[in-house]
Motif scaffolding. Structure first.
Motif, PDB file in Angstrom:
ATOM      1  N   MET A 141      39.639 -33.273  -7.804  1.00 52.44           N
ATOM      2  CA  MET A 141      38.509 -34.112  -7.900  1.00 52.44           C
ATOM      3  C   MET A 141      37.372 -33.834  -7.306  1.00 52.44           C
ATOM      4  N   GLU A 142      37.403 -33.237  -6.025  1.00 48.37           N
ATOM      5  CA  GLU A 142      36.248 -32.432  -5.275  1.00 48.37           C
ATOM      6  C   GLU A 142      35.752 -31.364  -6.108  1.00 48.37           C
ATOM      7  N   ALA A 143      36.655 -30.561  -6.876  1.00 47.77           N
ATOM      8  CA  ALA A 143      36.042 -29.415  -7.731  1.00 47.77           C
ATOM      9  C   ALA A 143      35.445 -30.179  -8.752  1.00 47.77           C
ATOM     10  N   ALA A 144      35.745 -31.119  -9.140  1.00 46.27           N
ATOM     11  CA  ALA A 144      34.857 -31.829 -10.148  1.00 46.27           C
ATOM     12  C   ALA A 144      33.589 -32.424  -9.849  1.00 46.27           C
ATOM     13  N   GLY A 145      33.264 -32.454  -8.441  1.00 42.32           N
ATOM     14  CA  GLY A 145      32.129 -32.856  -7.800  1.00 42.32           C
ATOM     15  C   GLY A 145      32.155 -34.349  -7.302  1.00 42.32           C
ATOM     16  N   ILE A 146      33.570 -34.764  -7.493  1.00 43.21           N
ATOM     17  CA  ILE A 146      33.744 -36.289  -6.643  1.00 43.21           C
ATOM     18  C   ILE A 146      34.089 -36.097  -5.241  1.00 43.21           C
ATOM     19  N   ASN A 147      33.126 -36.392  -4.564  1.00 45.96           N
ATOM     20  CA  ASN A 147      33.442 -36.169  -3.140  1.00 45.96           C
ATOM     21  C   ASN A 147      33.554 -37.262  -1.885  1.00 45.96           C
ATOM     22  N   ASN A 148      33.423 -38.546  -2.683  1.00 49.12           N
ATOM     23  CA  ASN A 148      33.526 -39.849  -1.750  1.00 49.12           C
ATOM     24  C   ASN A 148      34.365 -40.822  -2.630  1.00 49.12           C
ATOM     25  N   VAL A 149      34.570 -41.734  -1.812  1.00 47.38           N
ATOM     26  CA  VAL A 149      35.319 -42.794  -2.504  1.00 47.38           C
ATOM     27  C   VAL A 149      34.496 -43.818  -3.572  1.00 47.38           C
ATOM     28  N   GLU A 150      33.333 -43.920  -2.972  1.00 44.93           N
ATOM     29  CA  GLU A 150      31.932 -44.743  -3.977  1.00 44.93           C
ATOM     30  C   GLU A 150      31.876 -44.102  -5.318  1.00 44.93           C
ATOM     31  N   ALA A 151      31.867 -42.643  -5.309  1.00 40.28           N
ATOM     32  CA  ALA A 151      31.351 -42.141  -6.522  1.00 40.28           C
ATOM     33  C   ALA A 151      32.953 -42.136  -7.164  1.00 40.28           C
ATOM     34  N   LEU A 152      33.981 -42.074  -6.824  1.00 37.06           N
ATOM     35  CA  LEU A 152      35.436 -42.440  -7.426  1.00 37.06           C
ATOM     36  C   LEU A 152      35.263 -43.687  -8.090  1.00 37.06           C
ATOM     37  N   ALA A 153      34.860 -44.660  -7.297  1.00 35.26           N
ATOM     38  CA  ALA A 153      34.809 -46.091  -7.800  1.00 35.26           C
ATOM     39  C   ALA A 153      34.173 -46.583  -9.116  1.00 35.26           C
ATOM     40  N   ALA A 154      33.070 -45.512  -9.097  1.00 36.84           N
ATOM     41  CA  ALA A 154      31.842 -45.813 -10.317  1.00 36.84           C
ATOM     42  C   ALA A 154      32.089 -45.030 -11.553  1.00 36.84           C
ATOM     43  N   MET A 155      33.363 -44.394 -11.543  1.00 36.77           N
ATOM     44  CA  MET A 155      33.838 -43.708 -12.611  1.00 36.77           C
ATOM     45  C   MET A 155      34.720 -44.432 -13.527  1.00 36.77           C
ATOM     46  N   THR A 156      34.559 -44.335 -14.847  1.00 34.19           N
ATOM     47  CA  THR A 156      35.410 -44.944 -15.828  1.00 34.19           C
ATOM     48  C   THR A 156      36.773 -44.117 -16.143  1.00 34.19           C
ATOM     49  N   PRO A 157      37.950 -44.637 -16.468  1.00 37.18           N
ATOM     50  CA  PRO A 157      39.151 -43.867 -16.724  1.00 37.18           C
ATOM     51  C   PRO A 157      38.841 -42.837 -17.627  1.00 37.18           C
ATOM     52  N   GLU A 158      38.142 -42.786 -18.580  1.00 39.66           N
ATOM     53  CA  GLU A 158      37.958 -41.530 -19.663  1.00 39.66           C
ATOM     54  C   GLU A 158      37.436 -40.415 -18.965  1.00 39.66           C
ATOM     55  N   GLN A 159      36.240 -40.855 -18.006  1.00 42.69           N
ATOM     56  CA  GLN A 159      35.783 -39.724 -17.229  1.00 42.69           C
ATOM     57  C   GLN A 159      36.697 -39.087 -16.263  1.00 42.69           C
ATOM     58  N   LEU A 160      37.631 -39.811 -15.787  1.00 39.93           N
ATOM     59  CA  LEU A 160      38.569 -39.237 -14.808  1.00 39.93           C
ATOM     60  C   LEU A 160      39.457 -38.259 -15.614  1.00 39.93           C
ATOM     61  N   MET A 161      39.947 -38.717 -16.734  1.00 41.26           N
ATOM     62  CA  MET A 161      40.860 -37.974 -17.590  1.00 41.26           C
ATOM     63  C   MET A 161      40.363 -36.663 -18.075  1.00 41.26           C
ATOM     64  N   GLU A 162      38.883 -36.925 -18.011  1.00 38.52           N
ATOM     65  CA  GLU A 162      38.480 -35.294 -18.454  1.00 38.52           C
ATOM     66  C   GLU A 162      38.605 -34.319 -17.391  1.00 38.52           C
ATOM     67  N   PRO A 215      40.334 -31.764 -15.256  1.00 41.44           N
ATOM     68  CA  PRO A 215      41.536 -30.704 -15.412  1.00 41.44           C
ATOM     69  C   PRO A 215      42.623 -31.153 -14.616  1.00 41.44           C
ATOM     70  N   GLY A 216      43.927 -31.434 -15.047  1.00 39.15           N
ATOM     71  CA  GLY A 216      45.112 -31.522 -14.199  1.00 39.15           C
ATOM     72  C   GLY A 216      45.242 -33.235 -13.927  1.00 39.15           C
ATOM     73  N   ILE A 217      44.388 -34.070 -14.615  1.00 43.37           N
ATOM     74  CA  ILE A 217      44.683 -35.495 -13.997  1.00 43.37           C
ATOM     75  C   ILE A 217      44.752 -36.124 -15.427  1.00 43.37           C
ATOM     76  N   GLY A 218      45.997 -36.870 -15.442  1.00 41.50           N
ATOM     77  CA  GLY A 218      46.532 -37.495 -16.737  1.00 41.50           C
ATOM     78  C   GLY A 218      46.244 -39.025 -16.338  1.00 41.50           C
ATOM     79  N   GLU A 219      47.006 -39.609 -17.594  1.00 46.86           N
ATOM     80  CA  GLU A 219      46.846 -41.220 -17.472  1.00 46.86           C
ATOM     81  C   GLU A 219      47.734 -41.861 -16.477  1.00 46.86           C
ATOM     82  N   LYS A 220      48.700 -41.292 -16.269  1.00 46.05           N
ATOM     83  CA  LYS A 220      49.563 -41.874 -15.039  1.00 46.05           C
ATOM     84  C   LYS A 220      48.776 -41.695 -13.701  1.00 46.05           C
ATOM     85  N   MET A 221      48.149 -40.422 -13.341  1.00 46.93           N
ATOM     86  CA  MET A 221      47.506 -40.231 -12.192  1.00 46.93           C
ATOM     87  C   MET A 221      46.244 -40.956 -12.234  1.00 46.93           C
ATOM     88  N   VAL A 222      45.509 -41.467 -13.296  1.00 48.56           N
ATOM     89  CA  VAL A 222      44.376 -42.333 -13.298  1.00 48.56           C
ATOM     90  C   VAL A 222      44.717 -43.561 -12.895  1.00 48.56           C
TER      91      VAL A 222
END
Length: 523
Positions: free
Chosen positions: A376-397, A399-406
């Motif tokens: 996630m940090e490699a994709a530019g997500i460096n804090n919990v607030e930015a992570l909470a603002a993302m949609t599941p579709e954006q997280l699945m984009e 690399p290496g993060i699948g539906e279960k991990m989301v």
């Protein structure tokens, strides 16, 4: 007999609006099919219609060759010269086939072929005539119903009025006359090829062209139109003459022109809007009758707008079930995000709060591994607030993060914001750290007080020793002055002892109280 047959061919041609040669060709093809079925041959058969006699002759055609390889289509030069001495290699030999032996089955086959050929020719004629008339206004008569669809009579042919092209608030009766526009021409349709519409926005445009002379002669132009049939239509008009008001020309004196169109549409509401080349100004007018406070382009490439209205105008701008803003979006061709002033103010406050609030590292999430955090940090997500603002579709984009991990990540985020998991543990550890620091300071103060008591005790001991030495000296000397001095020294010594003892007790109590302070804080 010949004249009668050809007269029937001409009559059929006029009825189906096809050329007589098309019908004649269909008859010849039908005779070929019937003869091949009767003779059960693979020969190359041809037919010829004689307009004078009305006879249809069938022939088999063979190619003259030196060496015959296919007896059904070829004939040797020797056999061909027996029938025609002048033939050469490559010529055609035509042999007549009797047609008087063809029976009822062959005649029925010929009839089916003729009908099929004529039907195909008729469909081609209809397609060629109407595919260039798409968008044209025509008057039709309701002929019959086929399920939810209606079959209407256009005069020369039938057309279909599907359910999706009917106005929602209209009902139609058999024999009723309707004004419709030609929507499309479907060449592959089994039934009527022409599809007409009562719900298309072009119907409103054609009606305005009929009612408004300025539109018909081109002085006023309808630039865009958006419609929800049976409910509301928005029309954007512009004038090519600066002295002509486009909205006034469409409305007419006392609204006569637009009222005529509204009656034709069975009471549908029509908003006539002046067109503007500027997107912001056009959007403000497209949302009428609502008053717009501010329009801002948020994404020029994706054609997205943000519209701010007063709190009292929000429901009017959105319209019933979002109809007003939806039609405005269709009219201008941009996506509209409409907000009230209060909602925009809260949004700005939230943004400012997020900007000023400290960012929470991803390591605070319980249940999320270090490898996932690195991805996630490699994709530019460096804090919990930015992570909470993302949609599941954006997280699945990522690399290496699948539906279960989301799902796992979102569970960790929910626990974090609900106050459980690592957040609660961190809070408790912080409290314990603060209490430990306070206890350490109290112990240090107690030790310092103890050291001060020890120093005072040593000083008292030295004073007593000096006093004893002074008493011994006084007893050795009988001088009264010396005796008085000894008594004064003894008095001072006793006074200092009492003072030191009191200081020692106060320091002990202070040290004991400071030592007990962390226990009270812990409790």
């Amino acid at each position: 007999m010949a004249n009668l047959l050809y007269q029937q061919i001409e009559m059929l041609s006029r009825e189906k609006h096809i050329e007589p040669e098309v019908v004649v060709s269909a008859i010849e093809d039908a005779m070929v099919v019937a003869a091949r079925k009767y003779y059960k041959t693979e020969e190359d058969l041809r037919a010829k219609f004689n307009q004078e006699t009305g006879q249809v002759d069938v022939f088999s055609v063979h190619i003259v060759v030196e060496q015959v390889t296919d007896s059904n289509k070829e004939v040797s030069l020797t056999d061909a010269k027996k029938k025609n001495p002048e033939v050469e290699v490559g010529s055609e030999i035509i042999l007549a086939k009797p047609t008087d032996v063809l029976g009822r089955i062959a005649a029925q086959t010929a009839k089916q072929v003729i009908l099929q050929k004529v039907r195909e020719a008729e469909r081609d004629t209809i397609f060629n005539e109407y595919h260039t008339r798409v968008g044209e206004l025509v008057t039709v008569i309701v002929k019959r119903a086929e399920g939810p669809d209606l079959i209407v009579d256009m005069g020369r042919t039938e057309a279909r009025l599907p359910k999706r092209e009917q106005s929602k608030l209209e009902t139609y009766n058999i024999g009723e006359r309707l004004r419709v526009v030609i929507k499309m021409v479907d060449r592959a349709a089994k039934g009527p090829q022409v599809i007409v519409s009562r719900a298309d926005a072009s119907l409103v445009q054609r009606l305005f062209e009929m009612e408004v002379p300025e539109i018909y002669d081109g002085t006023v132009q309808i630039r865009f139109a958006a419609r929800e049939a049976g409910e509301r239509t928005k029309v954007a008009v512009a004038s090519r003459d600066k002295d002509v008001d486009p909205v006034g020309a469409c409305v007419g004196m006392k609204g006569m022109r637009v009222q005529s169109i509204i009656r034709e549409l069975r009471g549908e509401k029509i908003d006539i809007i002046p067109y503007s080349e500027e997107t912001v100004a056009f959007a403000q007018k497209a949302l009428s009758p609502a008053k717009v406070t501010r329009v801002q382009i948020t994404d020029p490439e994706a054609h997205k707008l943000e519209v701010i209205v007063e709190d009292s105008q929000l429901s009017l701008a959105i319209g019933k079930k979002g109809q007003n803003v939806r039609l405005a979006s269709k009219l201008i061709g941009w996506d509209i995000d409409i907000k009230s002033e209060e909602e925009k103010r809260r949004e700005i406050e939230d943004q400012m709060t997020r900007l000023t609030a400290p960012a929470t590292p991803l390591t605070s999430l319980a249940g999320v591994g270090a490898k996932t955090i690195e991805k996630m940090e490699a994709a530019g997500i460096n804090n919990v607030e930015a992570l909470a603002a993302m949609t599941p579709e954006q997280l699945m984009e990522i690399p290496g993060i699948g539906e279960k991990m989301v799902d796992k990540i979102y569970q960790a985020v929910n626990r974090f914001y609900e106050g459980g998991g690592e957040a609660a543990v961190a809070t408790e550890e912080a409290a314990q750290a603060v209490e430990g620091a306070e206890g350490s300071e109290a112990v240090a103060e107690g030790e310092q007080a103890t050291d001060e008591v020890a120093e005072n005790t040593e000083a008292s001991a030295e004073t007593e020793t000096n006093a004893e030495e002074a008493s011994a000296d006084a007893s050795a000397s009988p001088d009264s002055e010396s005796a008085g001095n000894v008594e004064e020294v003894s008095a001072e010594t006793h006074s200092e002892k009492s003072k030191h003892a009191t200081a020692t007790e106060d320091a002990s109590e202070s040290a004991q109280g400071d030592t007990e302070q962390p226990e009270e804080a812990k409790s």
